[in-house]
Design an enzyme around this catalytic site. Structure first.
Site, PDB file in Angstrom:
ATOM      1  N   TYR A 146      20.264  70.978  31.546  1.00 39.31           N
ATOM      2  CA  TYR A 146      19.997  72.420  31.547  1.00 39.31           C
ATOM      3  C   TYR A 146      19.361  72.831  32.864  1.00 39.31           C
ATOM      4  O   TYR A 146      19.836  73.755  33.531  1.00 39.31           O
ATOM      5  CB  TYR A 146      19.081  72.773  30.367  1.00 39.31           C
ATOM      6  CG  TYR A 146      18.457  74.131  30.433  1.00 39.31           C
ATOM      7  CD1 TYR A 146      17.191  74.314  31.008  1.00 39.31           C
ATOM      8  CD2 TYR A 146      19.117  75.246  29.919  1.00 39.31           C
ATOM      9  CE1 TYR A 146      16.615  75.572  31.079  1.00 39.31           C
ATOM     10  CE2 TYR A 146      18.538  76.504  29.983  1.00 39.31           C
ATOM     11  CZ  TYR A 146      17.288  76.656  30.566  1.00 39.31           C
ATOM     12  OH  TYR A 146      16.708  77.913  30.643  1.00 39.31           O
TER      13      TYR A 146
HETATM   14  N1  NDP Z   1      13.735  82.835  25.988  1.00 35.36           N
HETATM   15  C1  NDP Z   1      12.949  82.384  26.975  1.00 35.36           C
HETATM   16  O1  NDP Z   1      11.714  82.235  26.815  1.00 35.36           O
HETATM   17  C2  NDP Z   1      13.548  82.062  28.309  1.00 35.36           C
HETATM   18  C3  NDP Z   1      14.844  82.439  28.631  1.00 35.36           C
HETATM   19  N2  NDP Z   1      15.360  82.133  29.864  1.00 35.36           N
HETATM   20  C4  NDP Z   1      16.729  82.561  30.189  1.00 35.36           C
HETATM   21  O2  NDP Z   1      16.862  83.945  29.889  1.00 35.36           O
HETATM   22  C5  NDP Z   1      18.180  84.205  29.331  1.00 35.36           C
HETATM   23  C6  NDP Z   1      18.031  84.842  27.955  1.00 35.36           C
HETATM   24  O3  NDP Z   1      17.280  83.947  27.116  1.00 35.36           O
HETATM   25  P1  NDP Z   1      17.469  84.014  25.514  1.00 35.36           P
HETATM   26  O4  NDP Z   1      17.631  85.412  25.092  1.00 35.36           O
HETATM   27  O5  NDP Z   1      16.409  83.168  24.920  1.00 35.36           O
HETATM   28  O6  NDP Z   1      18.889  83.291  25.362  1.00 35.36           O
HETATM   29  P2  NDP Z   1      19.575  82.690  24.024  1.00 35.36           P
HETATM   30  O7  NDP Z   1      19.207  81.253  23.893  1.00 35.36           O
HETATM   31  O8  NDP Z   1      19.289  83.608  22.909  1.00 35.36           O
HETATM   32  O9  NDP Z   1      21.135  82.728  24.452  1.00 35.36           O
HETATM   33  C7  NDP Z   1      21.729  83.953  24.798  1.00 35.36           C
HETATM   34  C8  NDP Z   1      23.139  83.995  24.302  1.00 35.36           C
HETATM   35  O10 NDP Z   1      23.978  83.092  25.044  1.00 35.36           O
HETATM   36  C9  NDP Z   1      25.105  82.865  24.211  1.00 35.36           C
HETATM   37  N3  NDP Z   1      25.867  81.669  24.577  1.00 35.36           N
HETATM   38  C10 NDP Z   1      25.424  80.402  24.641  1.00 35.36           C
HETATM   39  N4  NDP Z   1      26.435  79.556  24.932  1.00 35.36           N
HETATM   40  C11 NDP Z   1      27.553  80.326  25.046  1.00 35.36           C
HETATM   41  C12 NDP Z   1      28.913  80.044  25.323  1.00 35.36           C
HETATM   42  N5  NDP Z   1      29.338  78.797  25.541  1.00 35.36           N
HETATM   43  N6  NDP Z   1      29.787  81.068  25.347  1.00 35.36           N
HETATM   44  C13 NDP Z   1      29.362  82.340  25.125  1.00 35.36           C
HETATM   45  N7  NDP Z   1      28.087  82.685  24.879  1.00 35.36           N
HETATM   46  C14 NDP Z   1      27.194  81.675  24.821  1.00 35.36           C
HETATM   47  C15 NDP Z   1      24.511  82.694  22.821  1.00 35.36           C
HETATM   48  O11 NDP Z   1      25.501  83.006  21.849  1.00 35.36           O
HETATM   49  P3  NDP Z   1      25.283  82.642  20.293  1.00 35.36           P
HETATM   50  O12 NDP Z   1      24.491  83.790  19.756  1.00 35.36           O
HETATM   51  O13 NDP Z   1      26.660  82.533  19.728  1.00 35.36           O
HETATM   52  O14 NDP Z   1      24.534  81.331  20.233  1.00 35.36           O
HETATM   53  C16 NDP Z   1      23.316  83.643  22.827  1.00 35.36           C
HETATM   54  O15 NDP Z   1      23.529  84.815  22.076  1.00 35.36           O
HETATM   55  C17 NDP Z   1      18.888  82.859  29.325  1.00 35.36           C
HETATM   56  O16 NDP Z   1      19.692  82.713  30.478  1.00 35.36           O
HETATM   57  C18 NDP Z   1      17.749  81.856  29.349  1.00 35.36           C
HETATM   58  O17 NDP Z   1      18.140  80.595  29.896  1.00 35.36           O
HETATM   59  C19 NDP Z   1      14.653  81.429  30.807  1.00 35.36           C
HETATM   60  C20 NDP Z   1      13.374  81.024  30.532  1.00 35.36           C
HETATM   61  C21 NDP Z   1      12.726  81.340  29.274  1.00 35.36           C
HETATM   62  N1  LIG Z   2      19.062  79.953  26.676  1.00 35.33           N
HETATM   63  C1  LIG Z   2      17.736  79.761  26.533  1.00 35.33           C
HETATM   64  N2  LIG Z   2      17.018  79.280  27.571  1.00 35.33           N
HETATM   65  C2  LIG Z   2      15.675  79.054  27.386  1.00 35.33           C
HETATM   66  C3  LIG Z   2      15.052  79.350  26.182  1.00 35.33           C
HETATM   67  C4  LIG Z   2      15.842  79.878  25.116  1.00 35.33           C
HETATM   68  O1  LIG Z   2      15.335  80.151  24.007  1.00 35.33           O
HETATM   69  N3  LIG Z   2      17.160  80.067  25.346  1.00 35.33           N
HETATM   70  N4  LIG Z   2      13.717  79.159  26.011  1.00 35.33           N
HETATM   71  C5  LIG Z   2      12.972  78.611  26.970  1.00 35.33           C
HETATM   72  C6  LIG Z   2      11.504  78.358  26.672  1.00 35.33           C
HETATM   73  O2  LIG Z   2      10.896  79.565  26.247  1.00 35.33           O
HETATM   74  C7  LIG Z   2      10.673  77.821  27.828  1.00 35.33           C
HETATM   75  O3  LIG Z   2      10.710  78.730  28.886  1.00 35.33           O
HETATM   76  C8  LIG Z   2       9.215  77.669  27.404  1.00 35.33           C
HETATM   77  O4  LIG Z   2       9.094  76.696  26.451  1.00 35.33           O
HETATM   78  C9  LIG Z   2      13.546  78.189  28.267  1.00 35.33           C
HETATM   79  N5  LIG Z   2      14.940  78.540  28.390  1.00 35.33           N
END
Ligand code: NDP
Ligand SMILES: Nc1nc2c(c(=O)[nH]1)N=C([C@H](O)[C@@H](O)CO)CN2
Length: 235
Positions: A146
């Site tokens: 990742y």
């Molecule tokens: N949440 C956090 O604390 C953090 C988030 N981020 C980044 O911020 C962004 C948003 O985070 P977050 O809202 O938690 O993201 P999620 O983990 O909720 O993923 C967002 C969406 O991506 C879709 N997805 C995953 N794989 C595929 C695929 N192969 N084809 C099409 N769609 C796909 C998922 O679809 P489905 O609903 O079908 O699973 C999901 O709805 C991400 O890029 C994440 O890496 C970075 C650091 C921390």
């Molecule tokens: N696609 C996602 N990326 C990440 C997620 C997630 O929920 N979906 N969550 C994190 C964590 O919050 C991390 O930042 C702290 O533990 C990282 N990326």
């Protein structure tokens, strides 16, 4: 549709909140979603165009490109939010883990950026935003593939910023903790919050604020905004 803001992975959480907020602000918004979750209905009710897309295979990427190309004549912004936070412990094999991570975090943004560069230039300044992660700076023991794939995404910010200037700005948002997952227990939540100086779970609002900052700033490209509560300074 003209001047659409395109957000990948908008069916839940950050992408959903961002799509609804930008639509509320008056942008035309198009979202890709993979699974038909409750958020997709919310998007439709708000007037957001939703396109189902599973990017796991090349055919899914090509189908999305064709559908998006057919439904918008120009693009205001392309926000690469779709992501899979896959730990090695849940991967069927190291080969599958790395392939899956590079597919969603590098292959999809790479192909979409190239496919829509002209439509991003068509009606004035365009923006590409890559959603990365704080762990690009540090690596991750449990999410190796990742973190590597997010590093690839972040590197592409530099290449595309150079290639597409001056008509298109290309920037990275590198978040730390933004929002927990439902299954995260209290012990994990406390530990995760303690990793930053500000020690909070900020929620999607801080991403929305940062996206708006990028969209309205004429002099920002090739940059990475570290949105992590001062995590690199915490002891
Ligand atoms: N949440 C956090 O604390 C953090 C988030 N981020 C980044 O911020 C962004 C948003 O985070 P977050 O809202 O938690 O993201 P999620 O983990 O909720 O993923 C967002 C969406 O991506 C879709 N997805 C995953 N794989 C595929 C695929 N192969 N084809 C099409 N769609 C796909 C998922 O679809 P489905 O609903 O079908 O699973 C999901 O709805 C991400 O890029 C994440 O890496 C970075 C650091 C921390
Ligand atoms: N696609 C996602 N990326 C990440 C997620 C997630 O929920 N979906 N969550 C994190 C964590 O919050 C991390 O930042 C702290 O533990 C990282 N990326």
């Amino acid at each position: 549709m003209e001047q659409a803001v395109v957000i990948t992975g908008g069916g839940q959480r950050v992408g959903l909140a961002l799509a609804l907020a930008l639509k509320q602000q008056g942008y035309e918004v198009i979202v890709s979603y993979r699974s038909d979750k409750p958020g997709v209905q919310q998007l439709k009710q708000a007037g957001v165009i939703t396109l189902q897309a599973d990017f796991s295979e090349q055919a899914g990427i090509e189908q999305f490109i064709n559908e998006l190309d057919a439904c918008c004549s120009s693009v205001r912004a392309l926000i690469h939010n779709a992501s899979d936070w896959l730990p090695e412990s849940k991967a069927s094999s190291p080969a599958v883990a790395m392939a899956q991570m590079m597919q969603i975090h590098a292959m999809v943004p790479y192909q979409l950026n190239l496919a829509f560069a002209e439509k991003l230039k068509l009606k004035g300044p365009g923006d590409i935003i890559h959603m990365s992660d704080y762990v690009v700076k540090t690596g991750s023991q449990k999410h190796i593939a990742y973190a590597a794939s997010k590093a690839a995404l972040q590197n592409m910010t530099l290449s595309f910023a150079s290639l597409l200037a001056p008509q298109i700005k290309v920037n990275t948002i590198a978040p730390g903790l933004i929002m927990f997952n439902q299954h995260d227990d209290e012990a994990y939540r406390q530990k995760a919050k303690a990793k930053s100086l500000l020690q909070i779970e900020p929620g999607a609002e801080v991403i929305i604020e940062t996206v708006n900052y990028i969209l309205t700033n004429r002099y920002l490209t090739g940059s990475c905004i570290d949105l992590d509560g001062g995590r690199s300074l915490a002891r």
